[in-house]
Structure formats: structure tokens, C-alpha cells
Motif scaffolding. Structure first.
Motif, PDB file in Angstrom:
ATOM      1  N   ARG A 128     -22.122 -12.672  15.885  1.00 48.71           N
ATOM      2  CA  ARG A 128     -21.740 -13.007  14.499  1.00 48.71           C
ATOM      3  C   ARG A 128     -22.885 -12.711  13.543  1.00 48.71           C
ATOM      4  N   GLU A 129     -24.101 -13.075  13.950  1.00 49.62           N
ATOM      5  CA  GLU A 129     -25.260 -12.808  13.094  1.00 49.62           C
ATOM      6  C   GLU A 129     -25.462 -11.306  12.899  1.00 49.62           C
ATOM      7  N   LEU A 130     -25.272 -10.556  13.953  1.00 45.97           N
ATOM      8  CA  LEU A 130     -25.369  -9.096  13.834  1.00 45.97           C
ATOM      9  C   LEU A 130     -24.287  -8.545  12.921  1.00 45.97           C
ATOM     10  N   ASP A 131     -23.082  -9.100  13.038  1.00 43.46           N
ATOM     11  CA  ASP A 131     -21.981  -8.653  12.189  1.00 43.46           C
ATOM     12  C   ASP A 131     -22.268  -8.969  10.725  1.00 43.46           C
ATOM     13  N   MET A 132     -22.808 -10.165  10.472  1.00 47.50           N
ATOM     14  CA  MET A 132     -23.154 -10.523   9.093  1.00 47.50           C
ATOM     15  C   MET A 132     -24.239  -9.603   8.545  1.00 47.50           C
ATOM     16  N   GLU A 133     -25.215  -9.306   9.388  1.00 47.12           N
ATOM     17  CA  GLU A 133     -26.280  -8.390   8.971  1.00 47.12           C
ATOM     18  C   GLU A 133     -25.723  -6.999   8.694  1.00 47.12           C
ATOM     19  N   ARG A 134     -24.778  -6.560   9.539  1.00 49.85           N
ATOM     20  CA  ARG A 134     -24.148  -5.254   9.333  1.00 49.85           C
ATOM     21  C   ARG A 134     -23.361  -5.236   8.026  1.00 49.85           C
ATOM     22  N   GLN A 135     -22.634  -6.335   7.732  1.00 52.67           N
ATOM     23  CA  GLN A 135     -21.875  -6.403   6.481  1.00 52.67           C
ATOM     24  C   GLN A 135     -22.812  -6.378   5.276  1.00 52.67           C
ATOM     25  N   GLU A 136     -23.931  -7.101   5.390  1.00 46.70           N
ATOM     26  CA  GLU A 136     -24.904  -7.115   4.286  1.00 46.70           C
ATOM     27  C   GLU A 136     -25.473  -5.718   4.059  1.00 46.70           C
ATOM     28  N   ARG A 137     -25.777  -5.027   5.141  1.00 44.33           N
ATOM     29  CA  ARG A 137     -26.280  -3.652   5.004  1.00 44.33           C
ATOM     30  C   ARG A 137     -25.226  -2.751   4.392  1.00 44.33           C
ATOM     31  N   GLN A 138     -23.960  -2.949   4.791  1.00 40.09           N
ATOM     32  CA  GLN A 138     -22.877  -2.132   4.226  1.00 40.09           C
ATOM     33  C   GLN A 138     -22.748  -2.380   2.728  1.00 40.09           C
ATOM     34  N   GLN A 139     -22.867  -3.659   2.316  1.00 41.99           N
ATOM     35  CA  GLN A 139     -22.811  -3.972   0.886  1.00 41.99           C
ATOM     36  C   GLN A 139     -23.966  -3.309   0.147  1.00 41.99           C
ATOM     37  N   ASN A 140     -25.156  -3.371   0.730  1.00 41.60           N
ATOM     38  CA  ASN A 140     -26.309  -2.720   0.108  1.00 41.60           C
ATOM     39  C   ASN A 140     -26.091  -1.212   0.000  1.00 41.60           C
ATOM     40  N   LEU A 141     -25.502  -0.617   1.039  1.00 40.13           N
ATOM     41  CA  LEU A 141     -25.205   0.819   0.988  1.00 40.13           C
ATOM     42  C   LEU A 141     -24.187   1.129  -0.101  1.00 40.13           C
ATOM     43  N   ASN A 142     -23.183   0.253  -0.260  1.00 48.28           N
ATOM     44  CA  ASN A 142     -22.179   0.464  -1.309  1.00 48.28           C
ATOM     45  C   ASN A 142     -22.822   0.396  -2.689  1.00 48.28           C
ATOM     46  N   VAL A 143     -23.718  -0.573  -2.895  1.00 48.39           N
ATOM     47  CA  VAL A 143     -24.409  -0.697  -4.181  1.00 48.39           C
ATOM     48  C   VAL A 143     -25.251   0.551  -4.442  1.00 48.39           C
ATOM     49  N   LEU A 144     -25.959   1.002  -3.409  1.00 47.49           N
ATOM     50  CA  LEU A 144     -26.763   2.211  -3.567  1.00 47.49           C
ATOM     51  C   LEU A 144     -25.890   3.433  -3.844  1.00 47.49           C
ATOM     52  N   ALA A 145     -24.707   3.497  -3.213  1.00 44.61           N
ATOM     53  CA  ALA A 145     -23.796   4.617  -3.459  1.00 44.61           C
ATOM     54  C   ALA A 145     -23.311   4.601  -4.912  1.00 44.61           C
ATOM     55  N   LEU A 146     -23.008   3.395  -5.437  1.00 42.59           N
ATOM     56  CA  LEU A 146     -22.592   3.292  -6.842  1.00 42.59           C
ATOM     57  C   LEU A 146     -23.716   3.731  -7.782  1.00 42.59           C
ATOM     58  N   LEU A 148     -26.090   5.771  -7.063  1.00 44.85           N
ATOM     59  CA  LEU A 148     -26.232   7.217  -6.903  1.00 44.85           C
ATOM     60  C   LEU A 148     -25.148   7.957  -7.688  1.00 44.85           C
ATOM     61  N   ASP A 149     -23.923   7.434  -7.631  1.00 41.44           N
ATOM     62  CA  ASP A 149     -22.844   8.041  -8.420  1.00 41.44           C
ATOM     63  C   ASP A 149     -23.156   7.963  -9.907  1.00 41.44           C
ATOM     64  N   HIS A 150     -23.667   6.801 -10.346  1.00 47.08           N
ATOM     65  CA  HIS A 150     -24.015   6.631 -11.758  1.00 47.08           C
ATOM     66  C   HIS A 150     -25.116   7.618 -12.152  1.00 47.08           C
ATOM     67  N   LEU A 151     -26.133   7.738 -11.293  1.00 47.60           N
ATOM     68  CA  LEU A 151     -27.213   8.679 -11.577  1.00 47.60           C
ATOM     69  C   LEU A 151     -26.701  10.122 -11.570  1.00 47.60           C
ATOM     70  N   SER A 152     -25.775  10.395 -10.681  1.00 49.24           N
ATOM     71  CA  SER A 152     -25.208  11.737 -10.602  1.00 49.24           C
ATOM     72  C   SER A 152     -24.418  12.058 -11.870  1.00 49.24           C
ATOM     73  N   SER A 153     -23.608  11.095 -12.320  1.00 45.50           N
ATOM     74  CA  SER A 153     -22.839  11.341 -13.550  1.00 45.50           C
ATOM     75  C   SER A 153     -23.778  11.434 -14.753  1.00 45.50           C
ATOM     76  N   GLU A 154     -24.838  10.621 -14.750  1.00 44.55           N
ATOM     77  CA  GLU A 154     -25.815  10.686 -15.833  1.00 44.55           C
ATOM     78  C   GLU A 154     -26.522  12.042 -15.825  1.00 44.55           C
ATOM     79  N   ARG A 155     -26.848  12.529 -14.618  1.00 40.32           N
ATOM     80  CA  ARG A 155     -27.477  13.839 -14.498  1.00 40.32           C
ATOM     81  C   ARG A 155     -26.544  14.920 -15.021  1.00 40.32           C
ATOM     82  N   ASP A 156     -25.248  14.810 -14.682  1.00 39.30           N
ATOM     83  CA  ASP A 156     -24.280  15.804 -15.148  1.00 39.30           C
ATOM     84  C   ASP A 156     -24.162  15.778 -16.666  1.00 39.30           C
TER      85      ASP A 156
END
Length: 196
Positions: A128-146, A148-156
Motif C-alpha cells: 500500500r505504501e508503495l502504491d501511494m508513493e507510485r500515485q504521488e509520483r504519477q501526480q507529480n509527473l502529471n503536474v510536470l506534464a501540464l 511542460l505543455d504550458h511552456l510548449s504553448s508559451e514557446r509556440d
């Protein structure tokens, strides 16, 4: 040299030399089997990978008594291995290698996992602790992806703004060249006309 029978004294059965009359040092002086040498080599490799017995015990976070409990040996045996310099058998080193690898692969693992009364519950908790850690990492990746998308659109948008500015600059440059050409042409015409 006396021989002991391995089985009933029948023809074709192997007879093994008896230990009677030999000192401990004499037994060690005999050559080792290839299997024994193989096991000793494996133990040496494992020792190089994970350290000595006390280092392993410290990394697992267990007391000497708990370590003996984990390995299903008497605490005096553990003491003999660590204090008197006696070698632990190869299967003990294999078990310690496995415990160390398990602790490395599951970071939230506590010493209670290894010696607890209900390892299944502890295993589920660790998962369960590993799963929670994995979910937290996934959320962090989603935030970073957003981001990155914002920076990409700003770059465009910046790229489009730069292209627009280049077009404007080219237009103004051409307009200035045209105006200067026109001014020079009118000046030449005016001078020509005045000279007549």
C-alpha cells in the motif's frame, strides 16, 4: 585407516573413511570438493556485495537476537559467527542476500516485516505504501506534464510573435527603402527640373 560402511555391507557399495584417529587439522588439510569450492566462491561474492554479517544486520535494522530469530539459528551461533570468526554456511549468506535485496526493492520495509507475527499484513502495508508513493509520483509527473505543455504553448506563441515581428520589420525596412528611393528620385527630378 579404518573404513565405515555407508550402507549395509554389500558388494558394490562405497565405503567411506572413518574420522576416528584424525585430528581436526588433518580433516581440513584434505582437498576440498569442487562443490565446496563453488559454495565458498559464492559466499565470497555475496560478502563483497553486501558486507560482513554485522554490516548486514545493521542495514536490516535488527538486533543480534532478532537476526538469529530471522535466520532460525540459536543466538549463540550468530555470536560464534561474528565474534569468533567462524564462517556462516552458504545458505545463510544466500538468505541474507535475499533479505538485503528485498529491503532495497521495497524501501518502506521495516524490520518487523522480516520477523513479525503476521508477515502477510506487513507485506500488504508495504505494498500500500508503495502504491501511494507510485500515485504521488504519477501526480507529480502529471503536474510536470501540464507545466511542460504550458511552456510548449508559451514557446509556440513566442515563436509566432517573433515571426510577426520579423514580418513587420521586413515591411518597415521595405517601406523605408521605398520612401528613401522615392525621396531620392524626387530630389533628382527636382534638381533636373530646376537645372532646366
Amino acid at each position: 585407516m579404518e573404513f565405515e560402511s555407508v550402507g549395509p555391507d554389500q558388494e558394490g557399495l562405497e565405503k567411506v573413511p572413518s574420522n576416528e584417529g584424525f585430528l581436526e587439522g588433518d580433516m581440513e588439510a584434505r582437498s576440498k570438493t569442487s562443490l565446496r569450492m563453488h559454495y565458498e566462491a559464492q559466499v565470497q561474492v555475496i560478502q563483497n556485495q553486501i558486507g560482513n554479517l554485522e554490516e548486514i544486520r545493521g542495514s536490516l535494522g535488527l538486533s543480534q537476537r532478532k537476526m538469529a530469530q530471522l535466520l532460525l539459528v540459536d543466538p549463540s551461533t550468530w555470536t560464534r559467527w561474528t565474534k569468533n570468526g567462524d564462517e556462516a554456511p552458504p545458505h545463510i549468506w544466500r538468505a541474507l542476500q535475499w533479505y538485503s535485496a528485498l529491503k532495497e526493492k521495497i524501501p518502506g520495509l521495516t524490520p518487523q516485516y522480516f520477523i513479525g507475527s503476521n508477515p502477510q499484513a506487513l507485506h500488504q502495508k508495504a505494498l500500500r505504501e508503495l502504491d501511494m508513493e507510485r500515485q504521488e509520483r504519477q501526480q507529480n509527473l502529471n503536474v510536470l506534464a501540464l507545466k511542460l505543455d504550458h511552456l510548449s504553448s508559451e514557446r509556440d506563441s513566442l515563436r509566432e510573435e517573433l515571426l510577426r515581428m520579423k514580418k513587420d520589420l521586413k515591411f518597415y525596412r521595405n517601406a523605408i527603402i521605398f520612401t528613401l528611393s522615392l525621396g531620392i528620385s524626387w530630389g533628382i527630378l527636382f534638381m533636373f527640373w530646376k537645372g532646366l
